[in-house]
Design an enzyme around this catalytic site. Structure first.
Site, PDB file in Angstrom:
ATOM      1  N   ILE A   1      16.096  22.793   6.554  1.00 48.63           N
ATOM      2  CA  ILE A   1      14.805  23.438   6.384  1.00 48.63           C
ATOM      3  C   ILE A   1      14.431  23.770   5.005  1.00 48.63           C
ATOM      4  O   ILE A   1      15.345  24.102   4.104  1.00 48.63           O
ATOM      5  CB  ILE A   1      14.842  24.831   7.190  1.00 48.63           C
ATOM      6  CG1 ILE A   1      15.591  25.960   6.919  1.00 48.63           C
ATOM      7  CG2 ILE A   1      14.374  24.286   8.647  1.00 48.63           C
ATOM      8  CD1 ILE A   1      15.503  27.139   7.745  1.00 48.63           C
ATOM      9  N   GLU A   2      13.149  23.926   4.423  1.00 42.69           N
ATOM     10  CA  GLU A   2      12.756  23.906   3.207  1.00 42.69           C
ATOM     11  C   GLU A   2      13.066  25.232   2.496  1.00 42.69           C
ATOM     12  O   GLU A   2      13.105  25.128   1.086  1.00 42.69           O
ATOM     13  CB  GLU A   2      11.179  23.745   2.941  1.00 42.69           C
ATOM     14  CG  GLU A   2      10.282  24.765   3.850  1.00 42.69           C
ATOM     15  CD  GLU A   2      10.095  24.346   4.956  1.00 42.69           C
ATOM     16  OE1 GLU A   2       8.737  24.615   5.398  1.00 42.69           O
ATOM     17  OE2 GLU A   2      10.811  23.636   5.716  1.00 42.69           O
ATOM     18  N   HIS A   3      13.390  26.254   3.454  1.00 43.50           N
ATOM     19  CA  HIS A   3      14.074  27.446   2.628  1.00 43.50           C
ATOM     20  C   HIS A   3      15.283  27.556   2.080  1.00 43.50           C
ATOM     21  O   HIS A   3      15.698  28.302   1.226  1.00 43.50           O
ATOM     22  CB  HIS A   3      14.159  28.470   3.569  1.00 43.50           C
ATOM     23  CG  HIS A   3      12.624  29.242   4.435  1.00 43.50           C
ATOM     24  ND1 HIS A   3      12.033  27.650   5.256  1.00 43.50           N
ATOM     25  CD2 HIS A   3      12.007  29.986   4.388  1.00 43.50           C
ATOM     26  CE1 HIS A   3      11.090  28.377   5.776  1.00 43.50           C
ATOM     27  NE2 HIS A   3      10.937  29.633   5.204  1.00 43.50           N
TER      28      HIS A   3
END
Length: 525
Positions: A336-338
């Site tokens: 995920i982009e986090h």
């Protein structure tokens, strides 16, 4: 000099007209809630600080009073450059009423631009955003009439177009972390992500600004190992201890979210998480699950033995749950982009959290990986798409939504699978018996002649050679050089009545138009 102070004292460091960098994610992820509330309290009591420019990469808030809602006061902010806006309806309203200058930037661009500002480089030069609302030829990031400045320029190097996102000084960074020692060294040990804390602190430090860090605990000097320090004391100006700091708004602390469980404890947690995933996947069968089943087929058609993937919000949540329930996580590298890899993904207000992740990187590094071509496939939602294959998720019904990491992900994945319902508002469907039937057509069309705003550019996708699909409960489409092509129908769907008559453009019809497998629409399977 003692850097430890109260939140009220730290809030006094912010001056009228400052540019303030914030961090966090929905649900309270790495959000400096205590500091945000202190800034709000100071403004409500004194009408200062005023006319702030606020920058944040991801969505921050609870749609009520927390996060960006603390800054949503007329006079407190004059300009907001936000990656995602939905967690603060009050800020969205200020933008709609032209009470502030409203801008958006891709989430990854924001994180990387902070790093470039800190490094003293001439902004961020990247292909990300070309052909989208962030391109000055398509809006330049401006979201309302009050916003007049383009945030990026188009430049040409070696015969190729790029966007240069312009740098600007950041006078104050408000960062969240787990602990600080007496000297001011900062650790993220108990956080559920790293996000852009380090990049933001770097930007403010080298802009000559102030770095304010909210932590849960104060540790004696020498308590932190060198490798545990993510922000060195030399960068830090003020530290605020909030002993009530939580993992999320609703979760006091859970070591599974910070990736601290190992051995038998981790194994037990993973078993429990899998049972919960199976239960979640067994939710009442409907169009979301039908689309998820169809979309999951694409996961293992990438040409990679173990593809690197990203899931977005909305119907893609159902794809993630389906893969987890089938116990097929070992066949993919989930990201995920986090900045998180692996684990059990959360959804809803906890999107961005993962239980028992296998790795946590800084957000800027994660987006470097995406931007360089490391992402094999992405499952993303859509608000609307048009005859050129362009997609809008950033402005819907005139409301500023923002892209979050959508632009960075959609533009860089080798294969993009947009998943969503065919229409909205009042749609009534019946499925579960191997077919899909439309009982009532929707009042809002999502397949439009031209999208209101370009968050993903179909023409640019063709230039990049991406494979792009648009999957709905009624029909499946793909991007071709000649435009959007319809290549599949759901069983039970009438091509003319349920699809073509509900679109604002005429798609190409594949010569070998197929009918989707009935198993996608069978609740018993």
């Amino acid at each position: 000099m003692d850097k430890f102070m109260t939140a009220a004292q730290a809030a006094e460091l912010i001056r009228d007209g400052d540019t303030v960098g914030l961090m966090g994610g929905g649900g309270g992820l790495m959000e400096a809630t205590h500091m945000f509330e202190a800034v709000q309290a100071r403004f409500l009591a004194t009408q200062s600080p005023r006319n702030l420019t606020v920058m944040h990469a991801l969505g921050i808030g609870d749609k009520k009073t927390k996060g960006m809602n603390c800054f949503a006061h007329e006079g407190l902010v004059k300009r907001v450059i936000g990656g995602h806006w939905v967690w603060s309806p009050a800020m969205q309203q200020l933008a709609l009423d032209n009470k502030i200058e409203a801008y958006i930037l891709p989430g990854g661009v924001s994180s990387q631009l902070m790093r470039e500002i800190g490094a003293g480089r001439p902004g961020l030069i990247t292909h990300v955003g070309l052909g989208t609302v962030c391109d000055p030829r398509h809006g330049g990031g401006k979201m309302n009439d009050a916003a007049q400045e383009n945030l990026a320029d188009v430049i040409t190097m070696d015969g190729r177009e790029w966007l240069r996102y312009k740098p600007f000084p950041i006078q104050v960074a408000i960062v969240r972390a787990s602990a600080a020692d007496e000297e001011g060294n900062i650790s993220f040990e108990h956080e559920a992500a790293n996000l852009d804390a380090q990049s933001l602190a770097l930007a403010a430090r080298n802009s000559g600004g102030k770095v304010i860090v909210q932590v849960k605990e104060r540790l004696p000097k020498g308590s932190l190992k060198a490798r545990e320090v993510r922000i060195p004391a030399a960068w830090v100006d003020a530290i605020v201890v909030d002993p009530e700091q939580q993992t999320s708004y609703a979760i006091p602390f859970d070591p599974a979210f910070s990736g601290e469980l190992t051995g038998a404890a981790r194994l037990a947690a993973e078993v429990a998480d899998h049972a919960a995933e199976v239960a979640a996947a067994a939710e009442a069968f409907g169009e979301r699950q039908a689309v998820a089943r169809r979309a999951a087929v694409e996961l293992f058609n990438t040409g990679k033995a173990r593809p690197v993937i990203n899931y977005g919000v909305g119907v893609p949540d159902a794809v993630a749950k389906l893969i987890a329930a089938r116990n097929e996580q070992h066949r993919i590298y989930q990201t995920i982009e986090h900045g998180t890899y692996g684990g059990t993904l959360m959804d809803g207000v906890l999107f961005g959290y993962a239980r028992n992740a296998t790795a946590m990187l800084d957000a800027a590094t994660q987006f470097d990986f995406y931007g360089g071509g490391g992402l094999d496939i992405a499952f993303l939602g859509f608000g609307e798409f048009d005859e050129e294959g362009s997609v809008n998720v950033s402005r819907l019904g005139g409301i500023t939504v923002g892209p979050g990491g959508f632009i960075d992900i959609a533009q860089n994945a080798k294969k993009v699978v947009f998943c969503g319902t065919f229409a909205a508002k009042g749609v009534k469907l019946a499925t579960g018996d191997g077919q899909m039937r439309v009982l009532q057509q929707g009042g809002v069309r999502k397949l439009v002649k031209q999208v209101d705003q370009i968050t993903f550019s179909g023409p640019q996708g063709l230039v990049r050679g991406q494979q792009v699909l648009y999957l709905t409960e009624r029909a499946s489409f793909r991007l071709t050089p000649e435009g959007v092509e319809l290549f599949e129908l759901a069983p039970g769907i009438d091509l003319q009545r349920d699809v073509l008559d509900q679109m604002e453009f005429q798609p190409r019809i594949a010569a070998d138009l197929q009918v989707m497998a009935g198993e996608f629409f069978n609740a018993a399977l």
